[in-house]
Design a protein around this motif. Structure first.
Motif, short mmCIF file in Angstrom:
data_model
loop_
_atom_site.label_atom_id
_atom_site.label_comp_id
_atom_site.label_asym_id
_atom_site.label_seq_id
_atom_site.Cartn_x
_atom_site.Cartn_y
_atom_site.Cartn_z
N VAL A 272 -7.08 -6.24 11.34
CA VAL A 272 -8.07 -5.78 12.31
C VAL A 272 -9.14 -6.84 12.51
N ILE A 273 -9.57 -7.47 11.43
CA ILE A 273 -10.59 -8.52 11.52
C ILE A 273 -10.06 -9.71 12.30
N ARG A 274 -8.81 -10.11 12.02
CA ARG A 274 -8.24 -11.27 12.72
C ARG A 274 -8.09 -11.03 14.22
N ALA A 275 -7.76 -9.78 14.59
CA ALA A 275 -7.49 -9.48 16.00
C ALA A 275 -8.74 -9.14 16.79
N SER A 276 -9.87 -9.04 16.15
CA SER A 276 -11.08 -8.61 16.84
C SER A 276 -11.65 -9.73 17.70
N THR A 277 -12.48 -9.34 18.64
CA THR A 277 -13.18 -10.31 19.49
C THR A 277 -14.60 -10.55 19.02
N ALA A 278 -15.09 -9.71 18.12
CA ALA A 278 -16.44 -9.90 17.59
C ALA A 278 -16.46 -11.13 16.68
N ARG A 279 -17.43 -11.96 16.85
CA ARG A 279 -17.56 -13.19 16.06
C ARG A 279 -18.55 -13.04 14.91
N VAL A 280 -19.11 -11.85 14.75
CA VAL A 280 -20.03 -11.57 13.64
C VAL A 280 -19.49 -10.36 12.90
N ILE A 281 -19.46 -10.45 11.58
CA ILE A 281 -18.95 -9.36 10.75
C ILE A 281 -19.93 -9.09 9.63
N ILE A 282 -20.24 -7.82 9.44
CA ILE A 282 -21.14 -7.42 8.36
C ILE A 282 -20.30 -6.72 7.29
N ALA A 283 -20.49 -7.15 6.04
CA ALA A 283 -19.70 -6.61 4.92
C ALA A 283 -20.64 -5.88 3.97
N PHE A 284 -20.59 -4.56 4.00
CA PHE A 284 -21.36 -3.72 3.09
C PHE A 284 -20.43 -3.34 1.95
N MET A 285 -20.17 -4.28 1.06
CA MET A 285 -19.12 -4.09 0.07
C MET A 285 -19.59 -4.49 -1.32
N ALA A 286 -18.93 -3.88 -2.31
CA ALA A 286 -19.16 -4.26 -3.70
C ALA A 286 -18.43 -5.56 -4.00
N LEU A 287 -18.78 -6.17 -5.13
CA LEU A 287 -18.23 -7.48 -5.47
C LEU A 287 -16.72 -7.48 -5.50
N GLY A 288 -16.13 -6.53 -6.22
CA GLY A 288 -14.68 -6.51 -6.36
C GLY A 288 -13.96 -6.32 -5.04
N ASP A 289 -14.53 -5.50 -4.16
CA ASP A 289 -13.89 -5.21 -2.88
C ASP A 289 -13.94 -6.42 -1.94
N VAL A 290 -15.11 -7.05 -1.86
CA VAL A 290 -15.23 -8.19 -0.95
C VAL A 290 -14.42 -9.37 -1.45
N LYS A 291 -14.26 -9.49 -2.76
CA LYS A 291 -13.46 -10.57 -3.31
C LYS A 291 -12.00 -10.43 -2.89
N LEU A 292 -11.46 -9.23 -2.98
CA LEU A 292 -10.08 -9.00 -2.57
C LEU A 292 -9.92 -9.23 -1.06
N LEU A 293 -10.91 -8.83 -0.28
CA LEU A 293 -10.83 -9.00 1.16
C LEU A 293 -10.82 -10.48 1.54
N LEU A 294 -11.69 -11.26 0.93
CA LEU A 294 -11.74 -12.69 1.24
C LEU A 294 -10.46 -13.40 0.83
N GLU A 295 -9.90 -13.01 -0.29
CA GLU A 295 -8.64 -13.61 -0.71
C GLU A 295 -7.52 -13.28 0.26
N GLU A 296 -7.51 -12.07 0.78
CA GLU A 296 -6.49 -11.68 1.75
C GLU A 296 -6.68 -12.42 3.07
N LEU A 297 -7.91 -12.58 3.50
CA LEU A 297 -8.18 -13.28 4.76
C LEU A 297 -7.84 -14.76 4.67
N SER A 298 -7.95 -15.32 3.47
CA SER A 298 -7.68 -16.75 3.30
C SER A 298 -6.20 -17.08 3.34
N ARG A 299 -5.34 -16.06 3.35
CA ARG A 299 -3.89 -16.31 3.36
C ARG A 299 -3.43 -16.82 4.72
#
Length: 860
Positions: A272-299
């Motif tokens: 969903v993040i990759r396909a979006s047109t918004a160029r700004v993203i706000i992450a209201f996340m805990a450490l463990g959750d945002v870490k997994l998300l960033l690792e997935e996005l870096s693939r």
């Protein structure tokens, strides 16, 4: 409070296995725990005990419950070194307070610090343990006094919102205050559900408002949002979305994820993040959750995104390795310095580590070895040989460069100490034997207002929250290519509205660019257009529609256009109203000059004919055609030509009254003279009949009287017109939208048409009489020329009516002037041109015999 609802979790068999169950027999006077209590991670006795709960481990190892035997003790794993620093910061603060002579003198504070393992289950178990104590036996007596006091006076923690909610519900039943250093969920501000909860870190309600204000400040109206699927993420994002809506910000997507959910859910969020047109993203996340998300996005390759982080991860140094987040911004609690803390943290040896299971585990995991007294440790093979030096460690435990949340622990501990001081101390001394209830500590916490030794103020509002003070953090590249945290601004909720956010340094945006990135669903609508919402899309997605004719918008992204005032008209860009040009038939324009020339020429012609007639006033042709009426007619024609000049120029009150009345009276005078001449001609030939004495009724006196009478009637009509509703200047907005026609309003339309109608009746009567006399025997039959002149006159004024009605603007006046000039020229040419021709070029015909028809006429 609602104790019954708060204790509903006892109905769950899962919770029963987690809590320390007891067994009681009716014939005995006490109860004993079935299992041993969870050991305290850090413990020191004192006159007043403070509890501490920290998420020292991030996972809990669960086992399958068979319900046939007692479950074993819960095991935690995955040590968080930063949480160890928080726990030891509480130790340090209590030792510092115990060494002070101005705060709780002669009183020793103790502590019980427990690990919640970042789980609700362990948090509830710890909460009951802090409420009930560690004794394995419960002695029953008739008195319940032993239930009045808890194991601890107050509790500090937890580091997450969801466990804190559970702990606050349990401790609230017993009135034990919980002062959190890191639980930011806005839900905890509800004093009906959490009456004993306080915190030293601002509520997410403030952070959400600050984030929304910042997004608005940088002009981002189209953003994406991800959150942890927890109380912290859900409540925080809900507060942000509400604040963002108030600021006119639209959210393209809002996704939730928690680290224990299936990996397919994480992949879906990443897509969903990759396909979006918004160029700004706000992450209201805990450490463990945002870490997994960033690792997935870096693939996979990711378009450049401007990250906005919540305070949980925006200052965590572990995330600086994600270059995709370069330029990230977010709010964090202010950085601080706690004198003596670093020395305390580094004052740790193997011998001291062995005094606590927590510190032992910390030492072994930090140096990847096991201590001699822990020979049963099979996870590491190397034995600690004494060469390990804690000063060489590079991990969150020893990182005291920021001390943001650690300072919140420091403030929370001091807040409780000040509350206790307010209960048991007077101006000179403290009495540790004073009995007080936990609710009294809560009342004292509401009143605390002090400044810590490192310069930070501590106070709580009616919701148990402190004022919001944040630093705006920006991830910027250093010269060596690595990322670092730079404070670029500040947010203070105590400042006037609209001035809370203050930017003090340049911000490095995504990709290292210096210009603020753009993230909008639709480009801003410039002035001169309005926004039209796109069907079934958020309000930030719109089309720019040009303003309608006569409307403007002078602001960017205007929701609507406004009409200009009647006297104004939009400019070409339709972003401002300019005064409409005023249009009237002026003296200096071409049409006005041409009409002026013709009017002047006509008056000059009439005067010239008058001079010619006066010079030849004794000649037969002048005398035969009633010279008195001829001179009066020439005078009236001169006035007719000149009255057309009153129609030129800017209309005024006097000019409007003059132009119509002068026109009406002069034309009636003119037609009256023509009518008199026609009657005289007709009656003169009738007077030649035997026995006729009709000419005595049409002599010069009667002719003068008829002219005066006809003219007075028109004068009377004009006077009534001017008296009842006179012509006045007015601004005509109907003919042209973009300019104003300045004209003379008729006032009473009846008066205007009465004036014209009276002229028309006289002209028609004159035409009829002249037509009847056209064949009278005479070499120079004036009735024939009058017939032609009246024919021209009537034709002009008949065609004038539709032309007058249909002509726009100043051409209406031009048509009226043209009609005056055309009819005047028709009269003077048809009536006087033949006579002038004879006087000047045919003097031989200017004889009485010739006029009487005794000389054969020649073709002229």
């Amino acid at each position: 409070m609602q104790p019954n609802s708060n204790l509903m979790f006892f109905m769950s068999t899962t919770w029963i296995t987690i809590l320390n169950p007891v067994t009681c027999k009716p014939d005995l006077v006490g109860c004993r725990l079935w299992t041993d209590s969870k050991l305290t991670d850090l413990l020191m006795n004192g006159d007043f005990m403070l509890g501490g709960v920290f998420a020292i481990h991030d996972s809990l190892q669960l086992e399958q419950i068979s319900y046939t035997k007692l479950p074993s003790q819960l095991q935690c794993y995955g040590m968080d070194f930063r949480e160890v620093r928080f726990a030891r910061a509480m130790e340090f603060t209590i030792q510092e307070i115990n060494n002070r002579t101005d705060l709780l003198p002669g009183i020793k504070l103790g502590y019980q610090i427990h690990d919640t393992c970042s789980t609700v289950a362990m948090a509830i178990k710890v909460a009951f343990q802090l409420s009930n104590g560690l004794e394995p036996d419960f002695k029953y007596t008739d008195s319940c006094s032993n239930l009045a006091s808890a194991a601890v006076t107050a509790v500090i923690g937890d580091s997450s919102s969801t466990p804190s909610i559970s702990i606050a519900r349990v401790l609230g039943l017993f009135g034990i205050p919980l002062v959190s250093h890191y639980a930011t969920c806005s839900c905890l501000s509800d004093k009906h559900q959490y009456p004993a909860f306080f915190r030293t870190i601002p509520s997410d309600q403030h952070q959400a408002a600050a984030l929304a204000r910042m997004v608005k400040h940088f002009g981002w109206t189209w953003i994406g949002a991800v959150r942890s699927d927890t109380d912290y993420g859900n409540y925080g994002m809900a507060s942000f979305l509400k604040a963002a809506q108030g600021e006119g910000i639209c959210v393209e997507y809002s996704e939730a994820y928690y680290r224990t959910q299936p990996h397919s859910k994480l992949e879906r969020v990443a897509n969903v993040i990759r396909a979006s047109t918004a160029r700004v993203i706000i992450a209201f996340m805990a450490l463990g959750d945002v870490k997994l998300l960033l690792e997935e996005l870096s693939r996979q390759p990711l378009p450049p995104l401007q990250w906005i982080g919540s305070e949980t991860w925006i200052t965590d140094s572990d995330f600086l390795r994600y270059n995709m987040c370069a330029g990230a911004i977010g709010f964090a609690v202010p950085r601080s310095v706690i004198p003596g803390l670093r020395k305390f943290l580094l004052d740790l040896t193997p011998a001291k580590a062995l005094e606590s299971p927590l510190l032992t585990e910390f030492w072994e995991k930090s140096f990847n070895c096991y201590l001699k007294e822990r020979t049963n440790n099979t996870k590491v093979k190397r034995e600690c040989d004494g060469s390990e030096d804690i000063h060489t460690l590079q991990n969150p435990y020893t990182d005291t460069s920021q001390l943001r949340i650690t300072n919140m622990v420091y403030k929370a501990t001091y807040a409780i100490a000040h509350a206790i001081h307010g209960l048991i101390c007077n101006e000179t001394q403290c009495d540790k034997n004073i009995q007080f209830s936990p609710w009294q500590i809560i009342d004292q916490l509401k009143k605390v207002n002090f400044t810590t030794r490192n310069g930070f103020k501590v106070s709580f509002d009616s919701f148990g929250d402190p004022p919001a003070l944040y630093e705006l953090i920006n991830w910027q590249f250093k010269k060596d290519g690595t990322l670092e945290f730079i404070t670029v601004g500040q947010y203070d909720s105590l400042r006037p509205r609209g001035q809370e956010l203050k930017i003090s340094k340049n911000i490095s945006w995504v990709g290292g660019q210096e210009e603020v990135p753009v993230s909008v669903c639709s480009e801003s609508c410039p002035p001169g257009t309005r926004k039209a919402l796109q069907k079934q899309r958020p309000v930030c997605c719109f089309d720019c529609i040009p303003c309608a004719e006569g409307e403007i918008s002078n602001q960017t992204d205007s929701l609507g256009c406004v009409h200009c005032l009647p006297e104004f008209w939009p400019n070409a860009k339709q972003d401002s109203c300019h005064p409409k040009p005023v249009e009237f038939l002026s003296w200096d324009e071409t049409l006005g000059i041409i009409l002026t020339v013709f009017s002047t020429a006509g008056a000059f012609m009439a005067l010239s004919v008058s001079v010619l007639f006066y010079k030849h006033r004794t000649s037969p042709i002048v005398r035969a055609n009633n010279s008195e009426l001829s001179f009066l007619l020439l005078f009236s024609l001169t006035l007719c030509f000149l009255c057309s000049l009153t129609f030129i120029g800017r209309p005024s009150e006097w000019s409007c009254m003059l132009r119509h009345t002068a026109f009406g009276i002069t034309f009636v005078l003119c037609i009256s003279c023509v009518l008199g001449k026609t009657i005289v001609v007709l009656m003169a030939f009738r007077a030649t009949l035997p026995g006729s004495n009709v000419m005595k009724w049409f002599g010069p006196p009667q002719q003068r009287l008829s002219v005066i009478s006809f003219t007075l009637i028109q004068v009377l009509v004009c006077v009534l017109w001017l008296k009842i509703s006179p012509p006045t200047p007015l601004k005509n907005f109907k003919h042209y939208k973009e300019r104003i026609i300045l004209e003379c309003g008729l006032g009473s339309g009846l008066g205007f048409w009465a004036v014209l109608g009276y002229i028309g009746v006289l002209a028609l009567l004159c035409f009829i009489l002249a037509f009847l006399a056209r064949k009278l025997p005479d070499n120079f039959n004036e009735a024939k020329f009058i017939t032609f002149s009246m024919l021209i006159f009537c034709a002009v004024w008949i065609t004038f009516i539709p032309a007058y009605v249909s002509s726009p603007g100043k051409f209406t006046v031009a048509v009226e002037i043209f009609a005056i000039l055309a009819s005047s020229f028709g009269l003077i040419i048809c009536i006087f041109a033949p006579k002038c021709f004879i006087i000047i070029f045919r003097p031989d015909q200017n004889t009485k015999k010739h006029l009487m028809g005794k000389v054969p006429s020649k073709t002229i």
